[in-house]
Design an enzyme around this catalytic site. Structure first.
Site, PDB file in Angstrom:
ATOM      1  N   ILE A 128      38.663  38.506  47.972  1.00  0.00           N
ATOM      2  CA  ILE A 128      37.452  39.289  48.261  1.00  0.00           C
ATOM      3  C   ILE A 128      36.304  38.398  48.741  1.00  0.00           C
ATOM      4  O   ILE A 128      35.420  38.873  49.459  1.00  0.00           O
ATOM      5  CB  ILE A 128      37.061  40.117  47.006  1.00  0.00           C
ATOM      6  CG1 ILE A 128      36.138  41.276  47.376  1.00  0.00           C
ATOM      7  CG2 ILE A 128      36.433  39.230  45.934  1.00  0.00           C
ATOM      8  CD1 ILE A 128      35.942  42.290  46.258  1.00  0.00           C
ATOM      9  N   VAL A 163      37.998  36.857  39.293  1.00  0.00           N
ATOM     10  CA  VAL A 163      37.242  37.101  40.519  1.00  0.00           C
ATOM     11  C   VAL A 163      35.781  36.679  40.342  1.00  0.00           C
ATOM     12  O   VAL A 163      35.140  36.229  41.308  1.00  0.00           O
ATOM     13  CB  VAL A 163      37.400  38.581  40.956  1.00  0.00           C
ATOM     14  CG1 VAL A 163      36.652  39.531  40.059  1.00  0.00           C
ATOM     15  CG2 VAL A 163      37.004  38.752  42.406  1.00  0.00           C
ATOM     16  N   ASP A 164      35.270  36.778  39.137  1.00  0.00           N
ATOM     17  CA  ASP A 164      33.890  36.346  38.828  1.00  0.00           C
ATOM     18  C   ASP A 164      33.742  34.850  39.140  1.00  0.00           C
ATOM     19  O   ASP A 164      32.789  34.430  39.831  1.00  0.00           O
ATOM     20  CB  ASP A 164      33.632  36.636  37.340  1.00  0.00           C
ATOM     21  CG  ASP A 164      32.174  36.561  36.938  1.00  0.00           C
ATOM     22  OD1 ASP A 164      31.307  36.378  37.811  1.00  0.00           O
ATOM     23  OD2 ASP A 164      31.902  36.696  35.722  1.00  0.00           O
ATOM     24  N   VAL A 223      41.670  39.822  33.084  1.00  0.00           N
ATOM     25  CA  VAL A 223      41.376  39.406  31.710  1.00  0.00           C
ATOM     26  C   VAL A 223      41.130  40.604  30.788  1.00  0.00           C
ATOM     27  O   VAL A 223      41.511  40.581  29.613  1.00  0.00           O
ATOM     28  CB  VAL A 223      40.126  38.489  31.703  1.00  0.00           C
ATOM     29  CG1 VAL A 223      39.711  38.125  30.295  1.00  0.00           C
ATOM     30  CG2 VAL A 223      40.381  37.234  32.519  1.00  0.00           C
TER      31      VAL A 223
HETATM   32  N1  AR6 Z   1      39.755  38.318  45.165  1.00  0.00           N
HETATM   33  C1  AR6 Z   1      40.146  39.562  44.823  1.00  0.00           C
HETATM   34  N2  AR6 Z   1      40.633  39.877  43.601  1.00  0.00           N
HETATM   35  C2  AR6 Z   1      40.748  38.874  42.699  1.00  0.00           C
HETATM   36  C3  AR6 Z   1      40.358  37.549  42.984  1.00  0.00           C
HETATM   37  C4  AR6 Z   1      39.835  37.285  44.278  1.00  0.00           C
HETATM   38  N3  AR6 Z   1      39.438  36.058  44.633  1.00  0.00           N
HETATM   39  N4  AR6 Z   1      40.600  36.787  41.874  1.00  0.00           N
HETATM   40  C5  AR6 Z   1      41.126  37.607  40.947  1.00  0.00           C
HETATM   41  N5  AR6 Z   1      41.229  38.860  41.447  1.00  0.00           N
HETATM   42  P1  AR6 Z   1      39.472  39.643  36.435  1.00  0.00           P
HETATM   43  P2  AR6 Z   1      38.394  41.717  34.629  1.00  0.00           P
HETATM   44  C6  AR6 Z   1      41.732  40.082  40.794  1.00  0.00           C
HETATM   45  O1  AR6 Z   1      40.183  38.979  35.308  1.00  0.00           O
HETATM   46  O2  AR6 Z   1      39.749  42.099  34.190  1.00  0.00           O
HETATM   47  C7  AR6 Z   1      35.934  37.180  33.970  1.00  0.00           C
HETATM   48  O3  AR6 Z   1      36.035  36.016  33.203  1.00  0.00           O
HETATM   49  C8  AR6 Z   1      42.665  39.926  39.621  1.00  0.00           C
HETATM   50  O4  AR6 Z   1      43.993  39.677  40.076  1.00  0.00           O
HETATM   51  O5  AR6 Z   1      38.766  38.791  37.421  1.00  0.00           O
HETATM   52  O6  AR6 Z   1      37.406  42.800  34.975  1.00  0.00           O
HETATM   53  C9  AR6 Z   1      34.598  37.887  33.808  1.00  0.00           C
HETATM   54  O7  AR6 Z   1      33.533  36.976  33.593  1.00  0.00           O
HETATM   55  C10 AR6 Z   1      42.544  41.282  38.962  1.00  0.00           C
HETATM   56  O8  AR6 Z   1      43.397  42.230  39.629  1.00  0.00           O
HETATM   57  O9  AR6 Z   1      38.368  40.714  35.898  1.00  0.00           O
HETATM   58  C11 AR6 Z   1      34.835  38.751  32.616  1.00  0.00           C
HETATM   59  O10 AR6 Z   1      34.643  38.030  31.402  1.00  0.00           O
HETATM   60  C12 AR6 Z   1      41.104  41.682  39.238  1.00  0.00           C
HETATM   61  O11 AR6 Z   1      40.618  40.766  40.238  1.00  0.00           O
HETATM   62  C13 AR6 Z   1      36.288  39.128  32.743  1.00  0.00           C
HETATM   63  O12 AR6 Z   1      36.900  38.104  33.521  1.00  0.00           O
HETATM   64  C14 AR6 Z   1      40.172  41.616  38.040  1.00  0.00           C
HETATM   65  O13 AR6 Z   1      40.553  40.535  37.182  1.00  0.00           O
HETATM   66  C15 AR6 Z   1      36.446  40.426  33.508  1.00  0.00           C
HETATM   67  O14 AR6 Z   1      37.790  40.818  33.481  1.00  0.00           O
END
Ligand code: AR6
Length: 178
Positions: free
Chosen positions: A10, A32-33, A125
């Protein structure tokens, strides 16, 4: 008009806004954060840290959204939302996740934005079951698009093939032609 599904990172998208799946502190994290903060640069963290705390450590409650600039990203804005941590589905997880999508779209509309890209909020996560989350993402974005002019371009970003398939089948089940 269709909800777009795109597989990839993204942080590479040239859209008016990308949505961040953040936590309530808005001070960064993994997934993603972490990717968004790395690509945006340290000014993003500084802007987030300067947002008011509603309670100690809480700048954005679960289900809400806050906007910042996007700094070194190709997008123009970052809309930070906080998805629910999956527990057992009885702690208002579906309503809170739906709010993340709907309120992000409301904020994008109020900022006059034309395009917005969402990651799979809560699906990493935070442990939300993929197919249930995809159904909510598809329901909310389709309902928005059917009743609003802007943002006219709505993209669901899948980071992997399983998420891509889940979005396609959720959208198809709700009547969007594949
Ligand atoms: N581009 C698009 N999607 C992504 C990317 C990327 N670069 N990287 C990961 N994803 P998550 P949550 C996807 O864990 O479950 C953080 O530590 C990933 O495969 O990022 O809402 C925050 O600070 C998954 O499908 O977010 C919070 O503490 C999706 O993004 C916590 O994680 C969301 O995974 C939030 O957890």
């Amino acid at each position: 008009m269709k909800i777009e599904v795109w597989q990839g990172d993204i942080t590479t998208l040239e859209v008016d806004a990308i949505v961040n799946a953040a936590n309530e502190s808005l001070l960064g994290g993994g997934g993603v954060d972490g990717a968004i903060h790395r690509a945006a640069g340290p000014q993003l963290l500084a802007e987030c840290a300067a947002l008011p705390e509603l309670r100690p450590g809480v700048r954005c409650p679960t289900g809400e959204v806050r906007a910042t600039a996007a700094y070194n990203l190709p997008a123009r804005h970052v809309l930070h939302t906080v998805g629910p941590v999956w527990n057992d589905g009885t702690r208002a997880e579906p309503e809170l996740l739906a709010n993340c999508y709907w309120k992000s779209l409301q904020l994008a509309e109020s900022l006059g934005l034309h395009s917005i890209a969402f990651p799979a909020i809560s699906c990493g996560v935070f442990g939300y079951p993929l197919h249930q989350a995809a159904h909510i993402a598809a329901t909310e974005t389709l309902a928005w698009q059917r009743s609003h002019r802007e943002p006219q371009r709505i993209i669901l970003v899948a980071y992997n093939a399983a998420t891509f398939k889940a979005y396609q089948s959720a959208l198809a089940a709700l009547g969007q032609p594949v």
